[in-house]
Design an enzyme around this catalytic site. Structure first.
Site, PDB file in Angstrom:
ATOM      1  N   GLY A  92       0.823  -1.213   0.000  1.00  0.00           N
ATOM      2  CA  GLY A  92       0.000   0.000   0.000  1.00  0.00           C
ATOM      3  C   GLY A  92       0.849   1.252   0.000  1.00  0.00           C
ATOM      4  N   ALA A  93       0.240   2.381   0.444  1.00  0.00           N
ATOM      5  CA  ALA A  93       0.884   3.702   0.346  1.00  0.00           C
ATOM      6  C   ALA A  93       1.404   3.877  -1.084  1.00  0.00           C
ATOM      7  CB  ALA A  93       1.994   3.849   1.386  1.00  0.00           C
ATOM      8  N   HIS A 103       4.316   2.267  -8.180  1.00  0.00           N
ATOM      9  CA  HIS A 103       3.399   1.114  -8.154  1.00  0.00           C
ATOM     10  C   HIS A 103       2.452   1.167  -9.357  1.00  0.00           C
ATOM     11  CE1 HIS A 103       4.106   1.554  -3.648  1.00  0.00           C
ATOM     12  NE2 HIS A 103       4.439   0.296  -3.860  1.00  0.00           N
ATOM     13  N   GLN A 110      15.736  -7.062  -3.403  1.00  0.00           N
ATOM     14  CA  GLN A 110      14.476  -7.810  -3.282  1.00  0.00           C
ATOM     15  C   GLN A 110      14.129  -8.509  -4.599  1.00  0.00           C
ATOM     16  OE1 GLN A 110      10.659  -6.727  -1.083  1.00  0.00           O
ATOM     17  NE2 GLN A 110      10.171  -5.916  -3.104  1.00  0.00           N
ATOM     18  N   SER A 162       7.220   4.698  -0.862  1.00  0.00           N
ATOM     19  CA  SER A 162       6.163   4.991   0.103  1.00  0.00           C
ATOM     20  C   SER A 162       6.738   5.747   1.298  1.00  0.00           C
ATOM     21  CB  SER A 162       5.523   3.689   0.582  1.00  0.00           C
ATOM     22  OG  SER A 162       5.076   2.949  -0.535  1.00  0.00           O
TER      23      SER A 162
HETATM   24  O1  PAF Z   1       8.165  -4.362  -1.901  1.00  0.00           O
HETATM   25  C1  PAF Z   1       7.185  -4.514  -1.143  1.00  0.00           C
HETATM   26  O2  PAF Z   1       6.280  -3.672  -1.057  1.00  0.00           O
HETATM   27  C2  PAF Z   1       7.103  -5.756  -0.274  1.00  0.00           C
HETATM   28  O3  PAF Z   1       8.363  -6.169   0.139  1.00  0.00           O
HETATM   29  C3  PAF Z   1       6.341  -6.912  -0.945  1.00  0.00           C
HETATM   30  C4  PAF Z   1       7.056  -7.434  -2.170  1.00  0.00           C
HETATM   31  C5  PAF Z   1       4.931  -6.463  -1.311  1.00  0.00           C
HETATM   32  C6  PAF Z   1       6.217  -8.074   0.047  1.00  0.00           C
HETATM   33  O4  PAF Z   1       5.540  -7.682   1.206  1.00  0.00           O
END
Ligand code: PAF
Length: 292
Positions: free
Chosen positions: A31-32, A37, A155, A188
């Site tokens: 979110g945020a 996004h 990530q 965010s």
């Molecule tokens: O990048 C993110 O917002 C988070 O790490 C994810 C991939 C949604 C997992 O909670």
């Protein structure tokens, strides 16, 4: 836009869509939402995928409980933005939907050294938490494509590894980092910065670019890195967790720069008590697919 809160409703919907031959694009979020996004949603839609977005602030990936508590929550404007961009379904689970038996007993993923370096070193357990939630979401959504932002470079590597460990058929699509006109990477967490802080935070990307420019001048990497850190600390950044030039696959530090090396500059800093990360890849190809 369909809004679902339970795993069973989501699974039923996904099953129906797959029977109709739909291909699914998935964007997991906490979110945020910001334009970064939204660009992931747009990318999925442009590939004619039925586009599913989840919003779940995952407690197991926060090693610092106050960071979890302060994580910005803007659910109403998030839903409006997702609807406006044409998202097909938003999944809004609560904790029990994702962790029906609690967060205690969770699988451990073999991420190798990826989880000990950089973010992993400063946020112990963080990537295990990311894998726990993404693993569950992937099982529910069964997407054909998973869209992630390159802003969270490590990530992306970790989730690429997770897909390989799961022998998943889901294709990972890494989308470019979106930036403010100042160069500040959209995040965010930027919402928590003051106006002055937001302006100052633009220095992060400037420093990465300065280091990149100077890399070809044969100056030793450690001197360039130290000079970059000095600029940020003198400007009032409170702490630098890391500023490193690393090999883009292994994320191991690079001691001597050669232009043909696939490398990335990665940084994590604190400003106004807020942890900000950014990166600048110095590579040509899409390196993420090499895990599968
Ligand atoms: O990048 C993110 O917002 C988070 O790490 C994810 C991939 C949604 C997992 O909670």
């Amino acid at each position: 836009m369909i809004l679902l809160k339970t795993a069973i409703e989501l699974q039923n919907w996904i099953t129906k869509q797959k029977l109709k031959g739909a291909k699914i694009g998935f964007i997991p979020t906490m979110g945020a939402l910001h334009n970064g996004h939204i660009s992931l949603i747009t990318n999925s839609k442009s590939q004619n995928l039925l586009t599913v977005c989840s919003i779940f602030v995952n407690p197991t990936q926060f090693n610092d409980s106050s960071d979890f508590e302060k994580y910005p929550q803007t659910i109403e404007s998030d839903i409006l933005a997702l609807e406006k961009v044409g998202t097909d379904l938003v999944f809004l689970p609560d904790l029990a939907q994702i962790y029906p038996s609690g967060t205690g007993q969770q699988p451990i993923y073999n991420l190798g050294n990826l989880e000990n370096l950089l973010e992993g070193k400063y946020r112990p357990g963080h990537f295990q938490g990311v894998c726990q939630v993404v693993d569950k979401l992937l099982d529910l959504v069964q997407p054909d494509k998973l869209f992630l932002g390159q802003k969270d470079f490590q990530q992306c590597m970790v989730i690429s590894k997770l897909l390989a460990l799961k022998q998943s058929q889901t294709e990972l699509v890494i989308c470019p980092t979106l930036r403010e006109p100042s160069g500040l990477a959209m995040s965010s967490r930027n919402m928590r910065l003051s106006e002055i802080g937001r302006q100052k935070a633009a220095m992060i990307f400037q420093v990465l670019n300065q280091i990149q420019t100077k890399l070809n001048t044969q100056q030793p990497i450690d001197q360039l890195i130290e000079a970059g850190k000095k600029v940020l600390l003198e400007a009032g950044f409170e702490r630098i967790d890391y500023l490193e030039l690393v090999e883009a696959q292994s994320l191991e530090p690079i001691a001597h720069w050669e232009p043909q090396k696939q490398a990335v500059l990665l940084i994590a800093v604190y400003l106004e008590g807020i942890r900000l990360i950014d990166n600048l890849p110095l590579i040509n190809d899409n390196i993420f697919l090499q895990f599968s």
